[in-house]
Design a protein around this motif. Structure first.
Motif, PDB file in Angstrom:
ATOM      1  N   THR A   4       0.850  -1.196   0.000  1.00 27.05           N
ATOM      2  CA  THR A   4       0.000   0.000   0.000  1.00 27.05           C
ATOM      3  C   THR A   4       0.883   1.241   0.000  1.00 27.05           C
ATOM      4  O   THR A   4       1.825   1.338   0.777  1.00 27.05           O
ATOM      5  CB  THR A   4      -0.920   0.014   1.231  1.00 27.05           C
ATOM      6  N   LYS A   5       0.545   2.184  -0.879  1.00 30.58           N
ATOM      7  CA  LYS A   5       1.266   3.456  -0.922  1.00 30.58           C
ATOM      8  C   LYS A   5       0.342   4.536  -0.362  1.00 30.58           C
ATOM      9  O   LYS A   5      -0.766   4.739  -0.860  1.00 30.58           O
ATOM     10  CB  LYS A   5       1.674   3.807  -2.350  1.00 30.58           C
ATOM     11  N   ILE A   6       0.800   5.222   0.671  1.00 29.14           N
ATOM     12  CA  ILE A   6       0.026   6.312   1.261  1.00 29.14           C
ATOM     13  C   ILE A   6       0.271   7.569   0.432  1.00 29.14           C
ATOM     14  O   ILE A   6       1.422   7.989   0.254  1.00 29.14           O
ATOM     15  CB  ILE A   6       0.426   6.550   2.737  1.00 29.14           C
ATOM     16  N   ILE A   7      -0.799   8.163  -0.077  1.00 30.87           N
ATOM     17  CA  ILE A   7      -0.719   9.365  -0.907  1.00 30.87           C
ATOM     18  C   ILE A   7      -0.796  10.617  -0.043  1.00 30.87           C
ATOM     19  O   ILE A   7      -0.051  11.575  -0.249  1.00 30.87           O
ATOM     20  CB  ILE A   7      -1.846   9.365  -1.962  1.00 30.87           C
ATOM     21  N   GLN A   8      -1.708  10.612   0.913  1.00 33.47           N
ATOM     22  CA  GLN A   8      -1.880  11.742   1.830  1.00 33.47           C
ATOM     23  C   GLN A   8      -2.248  11.204   3.199  1.00 33.47           C
ATOM     24  O   GLN A   8      -2.874  10.148   3.313  1.00 33.47           O
ATOM     25  CB  GLN A   8      -3.021  12.670   1.379  1.00 33.47           C
ATOM     26  N   ARG A   9      -1.911  11.987   4.226  1.00 28.64           N
ATOM     27  CA  ARG A   9      -2.337  11.640   5.577  1.00 28.64           C
ATOM     28  C   ARG A   9      -2.496  12.920   6.372  1.00 28.64           C
ATOM     29  O   ARG A   9      -1.722  13.858   6.208  1.00 28.64           O
ATOM     30  CB  ARG A   9      -1.402  10.652   6.257  1.00 28.64           C
ATOM     31  N   TRP A  66      -4.934   6.456  -0.097  1.00 29.38           N
ATOM     32  CA  TRP A  66      -3.953   5.427  -0.411  1.00 29.38           C
ATOM     33  C   TRP A  66      -4.260   4.736  -1.726  1.00 29.38           C
ATOM     34  O   TRP A  66      -5.359   4.868  -2.270  1.00 29.38           O
ATOM     35  CB  TRP A  66      -3.883   4.399   0.717  1.00 29.38           C
ATOM     36  N   THR A  67      -3.281   4.012  -2.213  1.00 32.67           N
ATOM     37  CA  THR A  67      -3.464   3.200  -3.410  1.00 32.67           C
ATOM     38  C   THR A  67      -2.910   1.800  -3.142  1.00 32.67           C
ATOM     39  O   THR A  67      -1.893   1.650  -2.450  1.00 32.67           O
ATOM     40  CB  THR A  67      -2.803   3.837  -4.657  1.00 32.67           C
ATOM     41  N   PHE A  68      -3.622   0.815  -3.680  1.00 32.23           N
ATOM     42  CA  PHE A  68      -3.223  -0.577  -3.522  1.00 32.23           C
ATOM     43  C   PHE A  68      -3.759  -1.362  -4.708  1.00 32.23           C
ATOM     44  O   PHE A  68      -4.974  -1.364  -4.957  1.00 32.23           O
ATOM     45  CB  PHE A  68      -3.787  -1.165  -2.218  1.00 32.23           C
ATOM     46  N   ASP A  69      -2.882  -1.969  -5.476  1.00 28.25           N
ATOM     47  CA  ASP A  69      -3.271  -2.869  -6.567  1.00 28.25           C
ATOM     48  C   ASP A  69      -4.267  -2.208  -7.525  1.00 28.25           C
ATOM     49  O   ASP A  69      -5.273  -2.810  -7.902  1.00 28.25           O
ATOM     50  CB  ASP A  69      -3.836  -4.165  -5.992  1.00 28.25           C
ATOM     51  N   GLY A  70      -4.015  -0.958  -7.900  1.00 31.66           N
ATOM     52  CA  GLY A  70      -4.870  -0.251  -8.840  1.00 31.66           C
ATOM     53  C   GLY A  70      -6.105   0.400  -8.243  1.00 31.66           C
ATOM     54  O   GLY A  70      -6.889   1.014  -8.940  1.00 31.66           O
ATOM     55  N   ILE A  71      -6.286   0.257  -6.957  1.00 25.20           N
ATOM     56  CA  ILE A  71      -7.431   0.862  -6.265  1.00 25.20           C
ATOM     57  C   ILE A  71      -6.930   2.076  -5.490  1.00 25.20           C
ATOM     58  O   ILE A  71      -5.898   2.020  -4.834  1.00 25.20           O
ATOM     59  CB  ILE A  71      -8.082  -0.139  -5.289  1.00 25.20           C
ATOM     60  N   VAL A  72      -7.677   3.168  -5.576  1.00 24.32           N
ATOM     61  CA  VAL A  72      -7.412   4.347  -4.757  1.00 24.32           C
ATOM     62  C   VAL A  72      -8.603   4.499  -3.829  1.00 24.32           C
ATOM     63  O   VAL A  72      -9.752   4.354  -4.259  1.00 24.32           O
ATOM     64  CB  VAL A  72      -7.245   5.620  -5.627  1.00 24.32           C
ATOM     65  N   ALA A  73      -8.346   4.764  -2.561  1.00 21.48           N
ATOM     66  CA  ALA A  73      -9.434   4.914  -1.589  1.00 21.48           C
ATOM     67  C   ALA A  73      -8.950   5.780  -0.436  1.00 21.48           C
ATOM     68  O   ALA A  73      -7.793   6.213  -0.398  1.00 21.48           O
ATOM     69  CB  ALA A  73      -9.906   3.557  -1.088  1.00 21.48           C
TER      70      ALA A  73
END
Length: 91
Positions: free
Chosen positions: A12-17, A32-39
């Protein structure tokens, strides 16, 4: 930082926190983004939300953040002492 030890999956890559509060409850908001999903996730300490049921907890998110028209969400409790409310899923 109150949320310095929040677990993150290695893929998982954290984009903002951002640490903030919702109705006087400390919360960490992550995008975050994980396996093509952003949530997004609203992460609470378990002890702070143990008396709040899942429906009411998600309603707090809806009342305080922009939640897309698709209200799909997941709630995971007692994950290393945290409750994760995941929402705004995009592919």
């Amino acid at each position: 930082m109150k949320f310095a030890d929040v677990p993150v999956d290695e893929d998982t890559k954290i984009i903002q926190r951002k640490e903030t509060e919702i109705d006087n409850l400390p919360v960490l908001i992550q995008k975050w983004t994980f396996d093509g999903i952003v949530a997004e996730s609203a992460i609470f300490h378990d002890k702070d939300v143990c008396g709040i049921n899942d429906e009411d907890l998600f309603q707090k998110i809806v009342n305080n953040y922009t939640v897309g028209p698709d209200l799909r969400h997941t709630i995971t409790r007692d994950f290393d002492g945290y409750t994760f409310v995941n929402f705004n899923f995009e592919l």
